[in-house]
Design an enzyme around this catalytic site. Structure first.
Site, mmCIF file in Angstrom:
data_model
loop_
_atom_site.group_PDB
_atom_site.id
_atom_site.type_symbol
_atom_site.label_atom_id
_atom_site.label_comp_id
_atom_site.label_asym_id
_atom_site.label_seq_id
_atom_site.Cartn_x
_atom_site.Cartn_y
_atom_site.Cartn_z
ATOM 1 N N GLY A 77 -22.351 32.994 3.284
ATOM 2 C CA GLY A 77 -23.781 32.769 3.127
ATOM 3 C C GLY A 77 -24.232 31.365 3.509
ATOM 4 O O GLY A 77 -25.352 30.959 3.234
ATOM 5 N N SER A 129 -20.116 34.559 7.001
ATOM 6 C CA SER A 129 -21.089 34.298 8.071
ATOM 7 C C SER A 129 -20.697 34.934 9.406
ATOM 8 O O SER A 129 -21.008 34.399 10.471
ATOM 9 C CB SER A 129 -21.341 32.795 8.239
ATOM 10 O OG SER A 129 -21.856 32.249 7.040
ATOM 11 N N HIS A 160 -15.156 39.752 -5.224
ATOM 12 C CA HIS A 160 -15.994 38.929 -4.350
ATOM 13 C C HIS A 160 -16.174 37.545 -4.974
ATOM 14 O O HIS A 160 -16.280 37.417 -6.189
ATOM 15 C CB HIS A 160 -17.351 39.604 -4.131
ATOM 16 C CG HIS A 160 -18.130 38.964 -3.029
ATOM 17 N ND1 HIS A 160 -18.872 37.820 -3.216
ATOM 18 C CD2 HIS A 160 -18.244 39.283 -1.711
ATOM 19 C CE1 HIS A 160 -19.422 37.468 -2.064
ATOM 20 N NE2 HIS A 160 -19.055 38.343 -1.138
ATOM 21 N N GLU A 166 -18.633 35.672 -5.247
ATOM 22 C CA GLU A 166 -19.824 35.508 -6.099
ATOM 23 C C GLU A 166 -19.555 36.039 -7.494
ATOM 24 O O GLU A 166 -20.071 35.524 -8.479
ATOM 25 C CB GLU A 166 -21.030 36.210 -5.441
ATOM 26 C CG GLU A 166 -21.546 35.402 -4.254
ATOM 27 C CD GLU A 166 -22.189 36.222 -3.157
ATOM 28 O OE1 GLU A 166 -22.558 37.386 -3.394
ATOM 29 O OE2 GLU A 166 -22.320 35.691 -2.031
ATOM 30 N N GLY A 225 -22.072 40.002 4.992
ATOM 31 C CA GLY A 225 -23.172 39.953 4.034
ATOM 32 C C GLY A 225 -24.510 39.984 4.754
ATOM 33 O O GLY A 225 -25.011 41.036 5.139
ATOM 34 N N GLY A 226 -25.077 38.804 4.982
ATOM 35 C CA GLY A 226 -26.423 38.678 5.546
ATOM 36 C C GLY A 226 -26.701 39.578 6.744
ATOM 37 O O GLY A 226 -27.718 40.287 6.783
ATOM 38 N N LYS A 280 -25.058 42.944 -1.241
ATOM 39 C CA LYS A 280 -25.300 42.106 -2.426
ATOM 40 C C LYS A 280 -26.514 42.650 -3.189
ATOM 41 O O LYS A 280 -26.706 43.856 -3.220
ATOM 42 C CB LYS A 280 -25.487 40.639 -2.019
ATOM 43 C CG LYS A 280 -24.434 40.161 -1.016
ATOM 44 C CD LYS A 280 -24.416 38.677 -0.862
ATOM 45 C CE LYS A 280 -23.505 38.313 0.304
ATOM 46 N NZ LYS A 280 -23.058 36.948 0.289
ATOM 47 N N GLU A 289 -11.993 35.791 2.681
ATOM 48 C CA GLU A 289 -13.333 35.209 2.716
ATOM 49 C C GLU A 289 -13.290 33.759 2.224
ATOM 50 O O GLU A 289 -13.346 33.513 1.013
ATOM 51 C CB GLU A 289 -14.272 36.021 1.823
ATOM 52 C CG GLU A 289 -14.456 37.443 2.278
ATOM 53 C CD GLU A 289 -15.835 37.969 1.917
ATOM 54 O OE1 GLU A 289 -16.562 38.354 2.840
ATOM 55 O OE2 GLU A 289 -16.195 37.955 0.731
HETATM 56 C C1 PEP Z 1 -20.011 38.437 1.921
HETATM 57 O O1 PEP Z 1 -20.930 38.667 1.152
HETATM 58 O O2 PEP Z 1 -18.903 38.920 1.693
HETATM 59 C C2 PEP Z 1 -20.263 37.607 3.098
HETATM 60 C C3 PEP Z 1 -19.267 37.363 3.916
HETATM 61 O O3 PEP Z 1 -21.542 37.140 3.262
HETATM 62 P P1 PEP Z 1 -22.130 36.444 4.595
HETATM 63 O O4 PEP Z 1 -21.745 37.314 5.754
HETATM 64 O O5 PEP Z 1 -23.614 36.413 4.371
HETATM 65 O O6 PEP Z 1 -21.519 35.092 4.690
#
Ligand code: PEP
Length: 255
Positions: A177, A217, A99, A101, A238-239, A15, A171
């Site tokens: 997140g 997550s 995505h 976001e 992501g994180g 990100k 997702e």
């Molecule tokens: C993502 O950004 O696609 C994602 C799954 O983020 P996170 O793992 O932080 O939930």
């Protein structure tokens, strides 16, 4: 074809994190921690300005570099956008498209997602196509309808040959997140629904060969259980991808 013969892909989505110098350090550390882990493909999708140094840092390692977005036009007056040819020339092999976001904050629709993905495929890139339901849709019991419709609209017009370079990332938006993860059974159920739609569109052989990731997550604590599911062929992370040790443990869970 069985799960074992589909490509497992563990991809990080950084990100809007990491300056170029931070990116170089993180790519090198990720590469060294995942060296020899050949049981899955490893991709880091980095901000545009990090691409060139990240590609350089990843040379000779098993880490591949991806981008997080691409525009559908080849060139022109589209301030702030980046074309597929620009990405391929910098050494990018993958790009995330659609995505949540981007859909939520930047007005992406299934139509623009489809156009961006098509442009990326035309340029030879592999697309990580994200889709998934929001919480209200899950609570209303329409997850199947939503992901089926997204799959059809987002893949519209792609050939079976092009599908070899399409990875689908399921997702659930409520899990991104938030620390809320879909249970392995929930992830499996929806990845199987998506595979069913791909089978309707392209036939069983293409569907069985398509990599379908789970994202939301995923971390080093829950990856093993999620990745053990038959229809979950990897993760978009992501994180946890920002911390090389955690990301490397997810890669380890995919071996
Ligand atoms: C993502 O950004 O696609 C994602 C799954 O983020 P996170 O793992 O932080 O939930």
């Amino acid at each position: 074809m069985k799960k074992e013969v589909r490509k497992t892909v563990i991809a990080g989505n950084w990100k809007m994190n990491m300056t170029p110098s931070e990116a170089v350090a993180a790519v090198k550390e990720t590469a060294s921690l995942t060296a020899g882990k050949d049981g899955c493909d490893i991709v880091l999708c980095v901000p545009f300005v990090d691409i060139a140094p990240a590609v350089e840092a990843a040379k000779g390692t098993n880490v591949k570099i991806g981008a997080q977005n691409v525009h559908f036009e080849k060139k022109g007056a589209f301030t702030g956008e980046v074309s597929a040819d620009m990405l391929t020339e910098t050494g990018v092999g993958y790009v995330i498209v659609g995505h949540s976001e981007r859909r939520q904050y930047f007005g992406e629709t299934d139509e623009t997602v489809n156009k961006r993905a098509k442009a990326a495929l035309d340029a030879g890139l592999t697309v990580i196509l994200c889709l998934g339901e929001v919480l209200e849709q899950r609570q209303a019991g329409i997850t199947r309808e939503i992901v089926s419709m997204q799959t059809k609209l987002d893949l519209a017009g792609f050939t079976a040959e092009e599908m070899k370079r399409v990875i689908i990332a399921y997702e659930p938006v409520w899990a991104i997140g938030t620390g809320l993860t879909a249970t392995p059974d929930q992830a499996e159920e929806v990845c199987a629904i998506i595979r069913g739609v791909v089978a309707e569109l392209y036939g069983g052989e293409v569907a069985e060969a398509t990599t379908i990731q789970y994202g939301g997550s995923m971390n080093d604590g829950n990856a093993k259980e999620l990745l053990a599911k038959t229809d979950v062929d990897g993760g978009l992370i992501g994180g946890a991808s920002l911390v090389p040790e955690k990301f490397a443990r997810i890669v380890e869970a995919a071996q």
